[in-house]
Each structure stands twice: as structure tokens, then as C-alpha cells.
Design a protein around this motif. Structure first.
Motif: not given
Ligand code: AHM
Ligand code: MG
Length: 336
Positions: A205-217, A264-270, A327-336
Motif C-alpha cells: 500500500y502506497s500513501i503519504n502517511e504523514g497526512n494520517y491525522i487529516k485522512f477521512p475515517l 485531506t484537510a489541506s487538499y479537500p478535493q484530493g 471501508l469508505i462506504a461504511e464510515s462517515s466521510k466528514n471526520t478530519f
């Protein structure tokens, strides 16, 4: 050994009404890639590293090599009779080529001339991404921005060049994905991987985990899922992130994996751009048996409204993309 040129011509013969125009266009991209490859290989010697003091249309610092790669590819495409105009990450507006030949040209090209260019100063892999459409404005009339705002599903061809430990060109015209390795002694891209398919089960899996806190649930949950032990799916998966979409995608295509750039919070549209980053990679992913979504919709089915539109991207092995979608479908998307 088969060169890219020979391979494309052979494939063209599979289509009874092919005119050779797409073949010529792909040759122009090949030429642009060779020029970019030559110069980025000796970038440290040519004083072309670092920023050029300009910001691109998205407000990001442009590097000298971004500007150079954009110029090289644009010139290679403009010299041909098949291209009516281009859109580029490095150009504010679409560039409509001038003259009669451009008015009658069939295709438009969208490109990210040097993706991941912030990596280049430290000698890490970068790439060029391209996406080709048939124009929608009638032949003979000048094209407009609308010709570029087409669904990814309408792409005629797409691909990338990865400038890595070796340079490779990977493309699709909708009949599988084929990869060619550059042989510098011959000056040719030679067929090295025909009909590439994702392995059934990916482990990266490849993702910038430095942004973890800002990711949707849902994304946080997927990362947790990747890290949990499970023999059946070979978890925990390995985390690999270069920070160059092309290089991360390429590795995951060959080894099996998923690349994610969520909102993410910094890039709301990705962060990534739909038209010249997400769409071409999504076309390649689907052609290799993988999947690409923005979390809920297939990337290739999104109707673009703006040239530099951004989109979240989840791309790679089908089962991995489907798991994160679940997992995206199962969780709420607005929990930055
Ligand atoms: P760029 O086109 O300006 O180089 O940006 C796109 C790049 C991708 O190649 C890469 O995957 C991503 O941005 C990395 O972003 P981040 O540093 O936020 O992880
Ligand atoms: Mg880019």
C-alpha cells in the motif's frame, strides 16, 4: 527484440481502418520522452535543477525541469500533423496549435510533462504522463477547451514514461498494457513486458502517511486493515511510498498493490489532477485488470468540469481498491 515503433505498427494492422495517425502521434511522444530522458539524466551537470521562480497554474513551485519537459513535449507534438492542441499541468489554459494542419488534426493530448518533479533534485524516479482523445469539435474548426473536458472513458490511448533505474514507456490503446524499456545504446524503447496484468493478490500500500491525522475515517481504517496480520490475504502489507505517482503506480502494477491520495484537510478535493494524472493512470489500471476510483465513483466515469480539476485517487489491484471503497462506504466521510 521488438522496438516500440515496430510493435505499434504491428498492432495498428490489427485495426482494419487504422490510418497510422495515432502511430505517428505516439512516435512524437516517444521522441519527447527521449529528449526528456537525455536531459534529466545529466540534470546535475546542466544547471537545470531547482526551481525556476515561477508557480504553475495550481500555485505550486515550477522547477526548471518542469518547464523544460513541458517545452520538449509540446514542441514534439506541435511538429506533427495529428495534434490539434494540448493541455498541460504546466500551462494555465489549453494550447491550441496554429495553422491549417492543426485545424484538421484529429487528436488532443493532455499531459503532466514531469510528474513528481520535486524528487528530481535528489535523484529519485520521476515520470511523464500522457492521455490522448479524439477531438469533439468538427474537423476544420478551431478546437476549444471543451475538446479536452471529456470523460476518461473516451481516451484513445494513455501511458507514462518512468525515468528510473531504467527508463520505461508503458502505454495502452485499449488492448492491454504494454511496457518498453529504453536501451540507450540503441536509442530505442524495446518491448520488455507484453500484456501486463496486476498479480491477483497485492501486498503493497502506497500513501503519504504523514497526512494520517487529516485522512477521512475510512482511509484510517483501511491503513489499519493493511497493518493487521492475516495469512489468507498475506497481511500485514508492506508500505512503500516514493512520492512520484508514476513510480509508485509502476511498482504496484508489476508487484500488486494500491496507491492512494485521498482528500485531506489541506487538499479537500484530493491533490492529483483528474485529466492528466488520474484518467490516464485509471485507463492503464483497468486495462491491466485493476481498478481506479475516487472512493465512490470509477475515475473513468467522472464528467470533468475544469481543466485542472483535482480528484481523490485509489488505484491498483482490484480487490485492494474494492476493500478501501467498502471501508469508505461504511464510515462517515466528514471526520478530519
Ligand atoms: P506534481 O505533479 O506536482 O509532481 O504532484 C503530483 C505528485 C505525485 O507524483 C505524487 O504521488 C504526489 O504528488 C506526492 O504528493 P505528497 O508529497 O503530498 O505525498
Ligand atoms: Mg503531476
Amino acid at each position: 527484440m521488438q522496438t516500440l515503433g515496430e510493435f505499434i505498427v504491428k498492432k495498428e494492422h490489427d485495426f482494419p481502418h487504422a490510418t497510422g495517425e495515432l502511430t505517428a502521434l505516439l512516435s512524437a511522444i516517444k521522441l519527447g520522452a527521449k529528449i526528456i530522458n537525455r536531459d534529466i539524466n545529466k540534470a546535475g551537470l546542466l544547471n537545470i535543477l531547482g526551481a525556476n521562480g515561477v508557480t504553475n497554474p495550481q500555485g505550486e513551485a515550477q522547477t526548471k525541469l518542469d518547464e523544460f519537459a513541458n517545452g520538449a513535449l509540446k514542441a514534439a507534438l506541435e511538429a506533427r500533423t495529428e495534434v490539434a492542441g494540448i493541455a498541460s499541468e504546466e500551462e494555465e489554459d489549453v494550447v491550441i496549435f496554429k495553422g491549417e494542419k492543426a485545424k484538421n488534426a484529429k487528436y488532443v493530448v493532455l499531459m503532466d510533462p514531469l510528474d513528481g518533479s520535486s524528487n528530481i533534485d535528489v535523484n529519485v524516479s520521476v515520470g511523464t504522463i500522457f492521455s490522448i482523445y479524439r477531438r469533439t469539435t468538427a474537423i476544420g474548426l478551431p478546437i476549444t477547451e471543451t475538446d479536452f473536458l471529456q470523460r476518461g472513458r473516451a481516451q484513445i490511448a494513455a501511458g507514462y514514461i518512468v525515468y528510473g533505474s531504467s527508463t520505461m514507456l508503458v502505454y495502452t490503446t485499449g488492448c492491454g498494457v504494454h511496457a518498453f524499456t529504453y536501451d540507450p545504446s540503441l536509442g530505442e524503447f524495446c518491448l520488455s513486458h507484453e500484456a501486463v496484468r496486476y498479480p491477483t493478490q497485492g501486498h503493497i500500500y502506497s500513501i503519504n502517511e504523514g497526512n494520517y491525522i487529516k485522512f477521512p475515517l475510512g482511509i484510517k481504517e483501511y491503513i489499519k486493515y493493511c497493518q493487521q496480520e492475516d495469512e489468507a490475504t498475506g497481511r500485514p502489507y508492506s508500505s512503500r511510498y516514493i512520492g512520484s505517482l508514476v513510480a509508485d503506480f509502476h511498482r504496484n502494477l508489476l508487484k500488486g498493490g494500491i496507491y492512494m491520495y485521498p482528500e485531506t484537510a489541506s487538499y479537500p478535493q484530493g491533490k492529483l489532477r483528474l485529466l492528466y494524472e488520474c484518467n490516464p493512470m485509471a485507463f492503464l489500471a483497468e486495462q491491466a485488470g485493476g481498478k481506479a476510483t475516487d472512493g465512490t465513483r470509477l475515475i473513468l466515469d467522472i464528467d470533468p468540469t475544469e481543466l485542472h480539476q483535482r480528484s481523490p485517487l485509489f488505484i491498483g489491484s482490484q480487490s485492494m481498491v474494492e476493500k478501501v471503497e467498502q471501508l469508505i462506504a461504511e464510515s462517515s466521510k466528514n471526520t478530519f
